[in-house]
Design an enzyme around this catalytic site. Sequence first.
Site, PDB file in Angstrom:
ATOM      1  CG  ASP A   8      -0.388   0.154   2.591  1.00 35.17           C
ATOM      2  OD1 ASP A   8       0.696   0.403   2.411  1.00 35.17           O
ATOM      3  OD2 ASP A   8      -1.136   0.324   3.531  1.00 35.17           O
ATOM      4  CB  CYS A  65       0.742  -2.488   4.490  1.00 35.32           C
ATOM      5  SG  CYS A  65       0.428  -3.637   5.963  1.00 35.32           S
ATOM      6  CB  THR A  67       1.904  -3.135  10.695  1.00 36.24           C
ATOM      7  OG1 THR A  67       0.717  -3.595  10.219  1.00 36.24           O
ATOM      8  CG2 THR A  67       1.714  -1.708  11.533  1.00 36.24           C
ATOM      9  CG  HIS A  98      10.561 -25.744  10.890  1.00 34.90           C
ATOM     10  ND1 HIS A  98      10.680 -25.601  12.177  1.00 34.90           N
ATOM     11  CD2 HIS A  98      11.574 -26.261  10.513  1.00 34.90           C
ATOM     12  CE1 HIS A  98      11.817 -26.148  12.639  1.00 34.90           C
ATOM     13  NE2 HIS A  98      12.480 -26.587  11.555  1.00 34.90           N
ATOM     14  CG  HIS A 133       9.079 -29.364   9.549  1.00 33.45           C
ATOM     15  ND1 HIS A 133       8.652 -28.706  10.648  1.00 33.45           N
ATOM     16  CD2 HIS A 133      10.228 -29.446   9.671  1.00 33.45           C
ATOM     17  CE1 HIS A 133       9.383 -28.830  11.564  1.00 33.45           C
ATOM     18  NE2 HIS A 133      10.662 -29.274  10.854  1.00 33.45           N
TER      19      HIS A 133
HETATM   20  C1  RB5 Z   1      -2.323   2.347   6.317  1.00 26.52           C
HETATM   21  O1  RB5 Z   1      -2.054   3.491   7.194  1.00 26.52           O
HETATM   22  C2  RB5 Z   1      -2.133   1.220   7.532  1.00 26.52           C
HETATM   23  O2  RB5 Z   1      -2.944   1.069   8.155  1.00 26.52           O
HETATM   24  C3  RB5 Z   1      -1.570   0.012   6.694  1.00 26.52           C
HETATM   25  O3  RB5 Z   1      -0.321   0.381   6.023  1.00 26.52           O
HETATM   26  C4  RB5 Z   1      -1.168  -1.202   7.467  1.00 26.52           C
HETATM   27  O4  RB5 Z   1      -0.418  -0.690   8.387  1.00 26.52           O
HETATM   28  C5  RB5 Z   1      -2.377  -2.091   7.806  1.00 26.52           C
HETATM   29  O5  RB5 Z   1      -2.057  -3.202   8.459  1.00 26.52           O
END
Ligand code: RB5
Length: 149
Positions: A8, A65, A67, A98, A133
């Site tokens: 994203d 993204c 996180t 694994h 595995h």
């Molecule tokens: C976008 O602001 C953020 O929510 C996205 O990049 C991500 O971290 C979602 O899991």
Amino acid sequence: MKIAVGSDHGAIELKEAVKAHLEAKGHEVVDYGTHTAESCDYPEYGKITAEAVAAGDCECGIVMCGTGIGISLAANKVKGIRCALLNDCFSAEMAKLHNNANMIALGARVLGQGLALKIVDTYLETEFEGGRHERRVNLITEIENKYNK
Ligand code: RB5
């Protein structure tokens, strides 16, 4: 290796760094977007990148993204995908050794670029161990099949 990447807006810079790194190592990279810094919805890019891996168009995929959480959750909804969210090199090794993960997810707001690229290398350079595995990975597929008629 032919590798799918997708992100994203929150991970555009990391995606570019991962692409350049992979291409410098001789991999073919297919970029499923996003291609601009405009705010967008990570499930869309998790889905299309994962579909390319599930269809066999690419051998594995890397999604990113802010996180890594949201896009990994989206990718894992595509049948046949085992996407591991990675924040360290030990887990990167285990994800292939694994779990035979066919995709990985990275968080651009969590990881420094140096660690992110090291995680990518560790994952790509590790081979699936198979044996017991394989049975466990097959059990994951059984769960998937039960709930995806
Ligand atoms: C976008 O602001 C953020 O929510 C996205 O990049 C991500 O971290 C979602 O899991």
